[in-house]
Enzyme design. Structure first.
Site, PDB file in Angstrom:
ATOM      1  N   TYR A  62      10.670 -10.267   3.941  1.00 35.50           N
ATOM      2  CA  TYR A  62       9.759 -11.186   4.626  1.00 35.50           C
ATOM      3  C   TYR A  62      10.529 -12.376   5.202  1.00 35.50           C
ATOM      4  O   TYR A  62      11.488 -12.857   4.612  1.00 35.50           O
ATOM      5  CB  TYR A  62       8.688 -11.711   3.673  1.00 35.50           C
ATOM      6  CG  TYR A  62       7.676 -10.686   3.205  1.00 35.50           C
ATOM      7  CD1 TYR A  62       7.626  -9.415   3.763  1.00 35.50           C
ATOM      8  CD2 TYR A  62       6.764 -10.987   2.197  1.00 35.50           C
ATOM      9  CE1 TYR A  62       6.705  -8.483   3.339  1.00 35.50           C
ATOM     10  CE2 TYR A  62       5.829 -10.058   1.762  1.00 35.50           C
ATOM     11  CZ  TYR A  62       5.809  -8.809   2.323  1.00 35.50           C
ATOM     12  OH  TYR A  62       4.889  -7.875   1.896  1.00 35.50           O
ATOM     13  N   SER A 113      -3.545  -5.977   2.704  1.00 32.39           N
ATOM     14  CA  SER A 113      -4.414  -5.973   3.879  1.00 32.39           C
ATOM     15  C   SER A 113      -5.879  -5.797   3.493  1.00 32.39           C
ATOM     16  O   SER A 113      -6.565  -4.904   3.993  1.00 32.39           O
ATOM     17  CB  SER A 113      -4.000  -4.879   4.869  1.00 32.39           C
ATOM     18  OG  SER A 113      -4.576  -5.105   6.144  1.00 32.39           O
ATOM     19  N   PRO A 114      -6.399  -6.650   2.605  1.00 28.90           N
ATOM     20  CA  PRO A 114      -7.787  -6.502   2.155  1.00 28.90           C
ATOM     21  C   PRO A 114      -8.814  -6.720   3.260  1.00 28.90           C
ATOM     22  O   PRO A 114      -9.958  -6.273   3.125  1.00 28.90           O
ATOM     23  CB  PRO A 114      -7.916  -7.573   1.064  1.00 28.90           C
ATOM     24  CG  PRO A 114      -6.880  -8.596   1.425  1.00 28.90           C
ATOM     25  CD  PRO A 114      -5.732  -7.801   1.979  1.00 28.90           C
ATOM     26  N   LEU A 115      -8.423  -7.382   4.347  1.00 26.44           N
ATOM     27  CA  LEU A 115      -9.334  -7.576   5.482  1.00 26.44           C
ATOM     28  C   LEU A 115      -8.979  -6.651   6.642  1.00 26.44           C
ATOM     29  O   LEU A 115      -9.532  -6.789   7.736  1.00 26.44           O
ATOM     30  CB  LEU A 115      -9.307  -9.027   5.967  1.00 26.44           C
ATOM     31  CG  LEU A 115      -9.578 -10.124   4.927  1.00 26.44           C
ATOM     32  CD1 LEU A 115      -9.725 -11.470   5.602  1.00 26.44           C
ATOM     33  CD2 LEU A 115     -10.781  -9.793   4.092  1.00 26.44           C
ATOM     34  N   GLY A 161      -6.289  -6.433   8.541  1.00 23.82           N
ATOM     35  CA  GLY A 161      -5.765  -7.159   9.698  1.00 23.82           C
ATOM     36  C   GLY A 161      -6.779  -8.056  10.371  1.00 23.82           C
ATOM     37  O   GLY A 161      -6.687  -8.323  11.566  1.00 23.82           O
ATOM     38  N   LEU A 188     -10.026  -7.370  10.600  1.00 19.86           N
ATOM     39  CA  LEU A 188     -11.179  -6.586  11.028  1.00 19.86           C
ATOM     40  C   LEU A 188     -12.418  -6.905  10.203  1.00 19.86           C
ATOM     41  O   LEU A 188     -13.540  -6.947  10.727  1.00 19.86           O
ATOM     42  CB  LEU A 188     -10.863  -5.097  10.914  1.00 19.86           C
ATOM     43  CG  LEU A 188     -11.935  -4.126  11.420  1.00 19.86           C
ATOM     44  CD1 LEU A 188     -11.992  -4.154  12.951  1.00 19.86           C
ATOM     45  CD2 LEU A 188     -11.649  -2.701  10.932  1.00 19.86           C
ATOM     46  N   LEU A 189     -12.214  -7.164   8.895  1.00 20.94           N
ATOM     47  CA  LEU A 189     -13.333  -7.407   7.983  1.00 20.94           C
ATOM     48  C   LEU A 189     -13.563  -8.890   7.730  1.00 20.94           C
ATOM     49  O   LEU A 189     -14.351  -9.255   6.859  1.00 20.94           O
ATOM     50  CB  LEU A 189     -13.067  -6.690   6.652  1.00 20.94           C
ATOM     51  CG  LEU A 189     -12.905  -5.174   6.751  1.00 20.94           C
ATOM     52  CD1 LEU A 189     -12.385  -4.599   5.443  1.00 20.94           C
ATOM     53  CD2 LEU A 189     -14.237  -4.527   7.131  1.00 20.94           C
ATOM     54  N   GLY A 190     -12.898  -9.721   8.494  1.00 22.19           N
ATOM     55  CA  GLY A 190     -12.993 -11.162   8.273  1.00 22.19           C
ATOM     56  C   GLY A 190     -13.857 -11.884   9.283  1.00 22.19           C
ATOM     57  O   GLY A 190     -13.695 -13.079   9.485  1.00 22.19           O
ATOM     58  N   GLY A 191     -14.771 -11.169   9.938  1.00 24.91           N
ATOM     59  CA  GLY A 191     -15.606 -11.804  10.955  1.00 24.91           C
ATOM     60  C   GLY A 191     -14.954 -11.778  12.306  1.00 24.91           C
ATOM     61  O   GLY A 191     -15.056 -12.732  13.075  1.00 24.91           O
TER      62      GLY A 191
END
Length: 330
Positions: free
Chosen positions: A53, A216-218, A220, A222-225
């Site tokens: 990273y 990647s719980p969202l 990228g 997509l699931l974060g609004g």
């Protein structure tokens, strides 16, 4: 903050994992330190990073940022956190890559762990994770290297990342033959939209006593609004959320998801994280905030209880693929 044991170990970790991938490429050192301060103050004790990273031209920079933060807090700060990093990719200066400076050979594992310890300014890595499967290195060679590091006190536990179910089984059976503890965690992509881990990876992890750490719980962002542009976007830099949204039928599902949560007065990103905390075998999702404000939103998810009506509706919008072999055969 709630805590749980990491897999079958006695190690207690927070149910929210602080991901540090944005530290360096998107968040400067001062703000990265502020986020780590806030996370620790909130009770987050599980910090995840990788030796690669820091951005394409500055691999290792994220570990350096964390090391500088640790050095300013003394031994008490270090002893409050469970520090996880990874090994696999090369970390050469200016893109330089020598033949034995990547993957999981005993040669590279030995040199990589010493380099990470130096950047992190610590004497140990609590969870050392294989970032990917190495198809060319024998499993016994990998465990020989890891067992030596454990004996030297340089690492405490070993984990995997992006491993299929069969590889988890193979790796832990090899460890069992050696009398080693084996893998104690698996870090995999897993979220409401991407549920294929439920087929074999999570069942294998549960069978062998591995804690599951979703990245990647969202998905990228997509699931974060994403349709309202108010999400956390833990992997926004990869463009994963936007790319997925362009696929046929996806926008309609995400619209239904956002409409459902709007109806219940819930924030999409918080729900996506809270849903993962309800899943069997999940230790805690990795959140990768770029700002302290994004961290605050993620922390709220740990206190959010989802009702049966919401959980049922989420299953209808994002149906499970089912376990193997039933998912693909009678």
């Amino acid at each position: 903050m709630e805590y749980t044991q990491l897999g079958r170990t006695g190690l207690k970790v927070s149910r929210i994992v602080l991901g540090t991938m944005n530290f360096g490429p998107h968040t400067d050192e001062t703000h990265s330190h502020a986020i780590m301060d806030a996370a620790l103050e909130a009770g987050v004790n599980f910090f995840d990073t990788s030796n690669t990273y820091g951005g394409p031209e500055h691999r290792g920079r994220t570990e350096t940022i964390i090391g500088n933060w640790l050095s300013r807090g003394g031994e008490r700060r270090r002893d409050k956190i469970v520090l996880a990093t990874k090994v696999y990719g090369h970390v050469g200066a200016n893109g330089t890559q020598w033949p034995n400076h990547d993957k999981l050979s005993a040669y590279n594992v030995r040199r990589a762990v010493d380099a990470s310890l130096k950047r992190l300014q610590t004497d140990r890595i609590d969870l050392y994770q294989f970032h990917h499967v190495d198809r060319n290195t024998p499993v016994d060679e990998i465990w020989q290297a890891l067992d030596t590091l454990v004996q030297q006190g340089k690492i405490l536990y070993a984990g995997s990342s992006n491993f299929p179910g069969w590889k988890i089984a193979q790796t832990n059976e090899a460890a069992r033959r050696r009398g080693s503890l084996g893998l104690v965690s698996e870090q995999c992509i897993y979220n409401l939209f991407e549920r294929r881990a439920e087929m074999e990876v999570i069942p294998a992890a549960q069978e062998y006593g591995l804690g599951v750490i979703p990245w990647s719980p969202l998905h990228g962002g997509l699931l974060g609004g994403i349709l309202k542009k108010d999400g956390y976007g833990t992997r926004r830099g990869s463009g994963l959320g936007a790319e997925t949204l362009a696929l046929p039928g996806v926008r309609e599902r995400i619209q239904a998801y956002e409409d459902l949560l709007d109806k219940h007065g819930l924030a999409p990103g918080e729900v996506a994280l809270a849903w993962l905390l309800t899943r069997p075998g999940v230790t805690g999702p990795i959140v990768g905030p770029r700002t302290a404000e994004q961290l605050t939103g993620a922390l709220r998810a740990a206190e959010l209880t989802l009702g049966d009506e919401v959980l049922t509706a989420l299953e209808e919008i994002f149906p499970p693929v089912g376990p193997a072999p039933e998912a693909f055969a009678w």
